[in-house]
Every structure is written in structure tokens, then in C-alpha cells.
Design a protein around this motif. Structure first.
Motif, PDB file in Angstrom:
ATOM      1  N   ALA A  16       0.834  -1.209   0.000  1.00  0.00           N
ATOM      2  CA  ALA A  16       0.000   0.000   0.000  1.00  0.00           C
ATOM      3  C   ALA A  16       0.866   1.255   0.000  1.00  0.00           C
ATOM      4  O   ALA A  16       0.573   2.228  -0.703  1.00  0.00           O
ATOM      5  CB  ALA A  16      -0.934  -0.017   1.206  1.00  0.00           C
ATOM      6  N   HIS A  17       1.927   1.255   0.781  1.00  0.00           N
ATOM      7  CA  HIS A  17       2.767   2.453   0.854  1.00  0.00           C
ATOM      8  C   HIS A  17       3.683   2.593  -0.355  1.00  0.00           C
ATOM      9  O   HIS A  17       4.047   3.719  -0.728  1.00  0.00           O
ATOM     10  CB  HIS A  17       3.580   2.441   2.159  1.00  0.00           C
ATOM     11  N   GLU A  18       4.034   1.483  -0.986  1.00  0.00           N
ATOM     12  CA  GLU A  18       4.833   1.562  -2.208  1.00  0.00           C
ATOM     13  C   GLU A  18       3.955   1.869  -3.413  1.00  0.00           C
ATOM     14  O   GLU A  18       4.406   2.464  -4.391  1.00  0.00           O
ATOM     15  CB  GLU A  18       5.575   0.241  -2.445  1.00  0.00           C
ATOM     16  N   GLY A  19       2.678   1.440  -3.357  1.00  0.00           N
ATOM     17  CA  GLY A  19       1.763   1.647  -4.476  1.00  0.00           C
ATOM     18  C   GLY A  19       2.049   0.755  -5.660  1.00  0.00           C
ATOM     19  O   GLY A  19       1.527   0.989  -6.752  1.00  0.00           O
ATOM     20  N   SER A  20       2.855  -0.273  -5.431  1.00  0.00           N
ATOM     21  CA  SER A  20       3.261  -1.137  -6.541  1.00  0.00           C
ATOM     22  C   SER A  20       3.723  -2.481  -5.998  1.00  0.00           C
ATOM     23  O   SER A  20       4.501  -2.531  -5.037  1.00  0.00           O
ATOM     24  CB  SER A  20       4.387  -0.468  -7.341  1.00  0.00           C
ATOM     25  N   LEU A  21       3.269  -3.571  -6.627  1.00  0.00           N
ATOM     26  CA  LEU A  21       3.761  -4.900  -6.266  1.00  0.00           C
ATOM     27  C   LEU A  21       5.244  -5.030  -6.573  1.00  0.00           C
ATOM     28  O   LEU A  21       6.004  -5.626  -5.800  1.00  0.00           O
ATOM     29  CB  LEU A  21       2.985  -5.975  -7.033  1.00  0.00           C
ATOM     30  N   THR A  22       5.659  -4.463  -7.693  1.00  0.00           N
ATOM     31  CA  THR A  22       7.065  -4.566  -8.103  1.00  0.00           C
ATOM     32  C   THR A  22       7.987  -3.926  -7.072  1.00  0.00           C
ATOM     33  O   THR A  22       8.955  -4.535  -6.608  1.00  0.00           O
ATOM     34  CB  THR A  22       7.276  -3.900  -9.474  1.00  0.00           C
ATOM     35  N   ARG A  23       7.688  -2.681  -6.685  1.00  0.00           N
ATOM     36  CA  ARG A  23       8.548  -1.989  -5.721  1.00  0.00           C
ATOM     37  C   ARG A  23       8.499  -2.659  -4.359  1.00  0.00           C
ATOM     38  O   ARG A  23       9.520  -2.765  -3.668  1.00  0.00           O
ATOM     39  CB  ARG A  23       8.132  -0.521  -5.619  1.00  0.00           C
ATOM     40  N   GLN A  32       7.351 -11.267  -7.119  1.00  0.00           N
ATOM     41  CA  GLN A  32       6.020 -10.662  -7.246  1.00  0.00           C
ATOM     42  C   GLN A  32       4.928 -11.721  -7.094  1.00  0.00           C
ATOM     43  O   GLN A  32       3.892 -11.456  -6.483  1.00  0.00           O
ATOM     44  CB  GLN A  32       5.883  -9.974  -8.602  1.00  0.00           C
ATOM     45  N   SER A  33       5.156 -12.891  -7.642  1.00  0.00           N
ATOM     46  CA  SER A  33       4.127 -13.934  -7.569  1.00  0.00           C
ATOM     47  C   SER A  33       3.898 -14.372  -6.128  1.00  0.00           C
ATOM     48  O   SER A  33       2.754 -14.560  -5.707  1.00  0.00           O
ATOM     49  CB  SER A  33       4.540 -15.129  -8.431  1.00  0.00           C
ATOM     50  N   ALA A  34       4.976 -14.526  -5.361  1.00  0.00           N
ATOM     51  CA  ALA A  34       4.827 -14.922  -3.953  1.00  0.00           C
ATOM     52  C   ALA A  34       4.101 -13.837  -3.166  1.00  0.00           C
ATOM     53  O   ALA A  34       3.225 -14.115  -2.333  1.00  0.00           O
ATOM     54  CB  ALA A  34       6.192 -15.203  -3.342  1.00  0.00           C
ATOM     55  N   LEU A  35       4.457 -12.587  -3.436  1.00  0.00           N
ATOM     56  CA  LEU A  35       3.822 -11.468  -2.737  1.00  0.00           C
ATOM     57  C   LEU A  35       2.341 -11.388  -3.097  1.00  0.00           C
ATOM     58  O   LEU A  35       1.483 -11.148  -2.236  1.00  0.00           O
ATOM     59  CB  LEU A  35       4.531 -10.166  -3.096  1.00  0.00           C
ATOM     60  N   GLU A  52      -7.669  -2.221  -6.320  1.00  0.00           N
ATOM     61  CA  GLU A  52      -8.158  -2.402  -7.682  1.00  0.00           C
ATOM     62  C   GLU A  52      -7.081  -1.893  -8.635  1.00  0.00           C
ATOM     63  O   GLU A  52      -6.343  -0.960  -8.318  1.00  0.00           O
ATOM     64  CB  GLU A  52      -9.473  -1.652  -7.914  1.00  0.00           C
ATOM     65  N   ARG A  53      -6.952  -2.553  -9.759  1.00  0.00           N
ATOM     66  CA  ARG A  53      -5.917  -2.179 -10.717  1.00  0.00           C
ATOM     67  C   ARG A  53      -6.455  -1.146 -11.700  1.00  0.00           C
ATOM     68  O   ARG A  53      -7.532  -1.324 -12.257  1.00  0.00           O
ATOM     69  CB  ARG A  53      -5.436  -3.409 -11.475  1.00  0.00           C
ATOM     70  N   ARG A  54      -5.705  -0.076 -11.885  1.00  0.00           N
ATOM     71  CA  ARG A  54      -6.014   0.931 -12.896  1.00  0.00           C
ATOM     72  C   ARG A  54      -4.757   1.115 -13.736  1.00  0.00           C
ATOM     73  O   ARG A  54      -3.839   1.832 -13.357  1.00  0.00           O
ATOM     74  CB  ARG A  54      -6.435   2.251 -12.255  1.00  0.00           C
ATOM     75  N   GLY A  55      -4.728   0.391 -14.866  1.00  0.00           N
ATOM     76  CA  GLY A  55      -3.503   0.360 -15.647  1.00  0.00           C
ATOM     77  C   GLY A  55      -2.435  -0.380 -14.863  1.00  0.00           C
ATOM     78  O   GLY A  55      -2.637  -1.514 -14.439  1.00  0.00           O
ATOM     79  N   LYS A  56      -1.301   0.289 -14.648  1.00  0.00           N
ATOM     80  CA  LYS A  56      -0.226  -0.323 -13.876  1.00  0.00           C
ATOM     81  C   LYS A  56      -0.275   0.063 -12.399  1.00  0.00           C
ATOM     82  O   LYS A  56       0.568  -0.351 -11.617  1.00  0.00           O
ATOM     83  CB  LYS A  56       1.128   0.095 -14.469  1.00  0.00           C
TER      84      LYS A  56
END
Length: 301
Positions: A16-23, A32-35, A52-56
Motif C-alpha cells: 500500500a505504501h509503495e503503491g506497486s507490487l514490483t517496488r 512478485q508472484s509470492a507477494l 483495484e488495478r487501474r492500468g499499472k
């Protein structure tokens, strides 16, 4: 009994604080898959999707915003425990996020928030911006309420609601006149220069209608869309300003300005705009009553 997995909560907190699964995955040194699998397990346990996903981009849902607030509190409490045991106490706080139009009276904002100001268990996050910017933040659950002088239009495409929380009179306000003679509306505006709200203000629309019916063409000294600036001009100018008294309440109390007269049939309305939510912020309930009314500072002057 369902037991919260705090490891999953910690992972969600980072996402939530990174705003990205990758980061978040890079920070946590996970794939990423494990996370993603751990996040799905937390969502299944809670019974709600958290993003919810909005683009990336990953955007918090309403449930996600609630979960993040609690996660922040949980981990801040852990930090607090360490600090308390080290002799450095810290108080946990609940957060209310408030947006206000850039042009909105600061005195009104203060009056609205006064019941929560100074409470050790409350953190106020204040944002200002345009109506478009603030409503977008409200719909993304990054604000709990938007304060404005206009209501939002209700239609099937929106779940926003406007609560009328105050209606203030509007007056001719200016520096004390040397001769002490009172000004009378509307005749005074035939000869006395006036500072007005801008043309898109509801106050201005109502005032122009009244003056047009009276056959008066005012001597306009300034047109301002920012009440804070109109307040300053009223203090410096030789004419009068058309403002709600609450805007210049401090100056009226100090005698720097006087309220010459009220303008009949012209008022300014203040609204608290909220979004229908399954989990409304309990702090907001303390400010806006069931019928949407809230006592604001009494009329100044």
C-alpha cells in the motif's frame, strides 16, 4: 475463530505504501508472484478486495483504505511499545483526511474542525485544491470529506452526497469610516467602491441580481476568488468588501473592520461532501450529525 495473520498484514502495508507490487517485492526481497499470493490470502481472510488495478497502478479500495489505517495503527503501536519501554512515550492517533477548496474561508475550516483540534488521539490531514482534484481524491478514498461552498450534482453515476452544514449571512464590511455614518445597502454601492467575489461565486450571482433589480452599477475595486485575499484587501482598501462575517471574524473582533450592514437575501452555504461508504470514518460522524447540520461560529460583528 478467524485469526489475523500479521505477516500478511505487514506485506499488505508495504504494498500500500509503495503503491506497486514490483517496488514492494524489491523492498521485501520477494518475488512478485509470492507477494501476490500472500496478498490474496489476506483478502480472502478479510472477505474484501484491498486493491483495484487501474492500468499499472494499484488503487486502494474502501476496504483497503480502512485496512491501511488499521495497519498503520498496529505497526505504529509496535513502535510506540518500544519507545515507551525506552522511556519515550508516544500516543497512537486516529486520522481524519479533510479536503477544502483553495478559496474556502480558513475561519470556517477552523470552526468545522474545532471539536477535533488538540485531541491527542486525532491526527488531522488537511488538503486544498480545486473541486475536481478534491472529488477525485474523495472517490479514491484518500480523503474522508471535502468542504466546499457548492453542492455536487446527484446522479446515478456518483455516490457522493452534499450535507449542508452551515449558512452564513453576507455583509458589507470595511474599515471604520471617519465620519461614523452607517452605510445602507444597496444605495451605498452607488458611490462607495466595492471589492467582490469573482463571477463564478454564488454570492456574486445573488448580489448581481439584487443590484440589477435596484438599477445600481457598482464601482468595482477588485474581483477576487480567494476569500483569504478578499479579507486582506478589506483591511487595506478604502472601500467595502462583500463577505460573510466569519471570513473576517478576527478583524471584526479586533475593531480593524466593521460590519456596516447585512445584505438581505444573500447568503453563503457551506457543504461537507462525502462518499457513501460501508466503513465511514468514525471521526467524521462526530463532525457531521445525522441530519447534516453542524453549528458553526456565531455571526461576527
Amino acid at each position: 475463530m478467524t485469526v489475523l495473520n500479521y505477516h500478511h498484514l505487514r506485506l499488505f502495508h508495504r504494498i500500500a505504501h509503495e503503491g506497486s507490487l514490483t517496488r514492494a517485492a524489491e523492498f521485501l526481497n520477494l518475488s512478485q508472484s509470492a507477494l501476490s499470493v500472500q496478498l490474496q490470502r489476506l483478502e480472502q481472510m478479510l472477505g474484501h478486495e484491498l486493491f483495484e488495478r487501474r492500468g499499472k497502478k494499484l488503487i486502494l479500495t474502501e476496504a483497503g483504505r480502512i485496512a491501511l489505517d488499521y495497519a498503520d495503527t498496529v505497526f505504529e503501536t509496535g513502535d510506540e511499545l518500544i519507545k515507551v519501554l525506552q522511556g519515550r512515550p508516544r500516543t497512537a492517533q486516529h486520522v481524519l483526511r479533510v479536503g477544502a477548496l483553495t478559496t474556502l474561508s480558513r475561519n470556517f475550516q477552523l470552526a468545522f474542525l474545532r471539536p477535533l483540534i488538540g485531541r491527542p488521539d486525532v491526527e488531522l490531514v488537511l488538503r486544498s485544491g480545486t473541486m475536481h482534484e478534491l472529488l477525485a481524491q474523495l472517490e479514491m478514498h484518500s480523503l474522508d470529506v471535502v468542504l466546499a461552498t457548492i453542492a455536487v450534482r446527484r446522479d446515478a453515476a456518483t455516490d457522493l452526497h452534499s450535507h449542508l452544514i452551515a449558512e452564513q449571512p453576507v455583509s458589507l464590511v470595511g474599515r471604520p469610516s471617519p465620519d461614523g455614518k452607517p452605510l445602507r445597502f444597496p444605495d451605498a454601492l452607488r458611490t462607495v467602491p466595492v471589492m467582490l467575489p469573482s463571477l463564478d461565486s454564488e454570492i456574486r450571482v445573488a448580489l448581481d441580481r439584487v443590484l440589477s433589480l435596484a438599477g445600481i452599477h457598482p464601482i468595482i475595486q477588485a474581483e477576487v476568488d480567494d476569500m483569504a485575499m478578499l479579507r486582506l484587501l478589506a483591511r487595506e482598501g478604502e472601500g467595502v468588501a462583500v463577505v460573510p462575517p466569519i471570513v473576517v471574524q478576527d478583524e471584526l473582533n479586533a475593531g480593524l473592520l466593521i460590519e456596516h450592514c447585512r445584505i438581505p437575501d444573500v447568503t453563503e452555504r457551506f457543504y461537507a461532501i462525502v462518499q457513501t461508504r460501508r466503513f465511514p470514518n468514525p471521526l467524521l460522524r462526530e463532525l457531521v450529525t445525522v441530519n447534516g447540520s453542524l453549528p458553526v461560529a456565531s455571526d461576527a460583528g
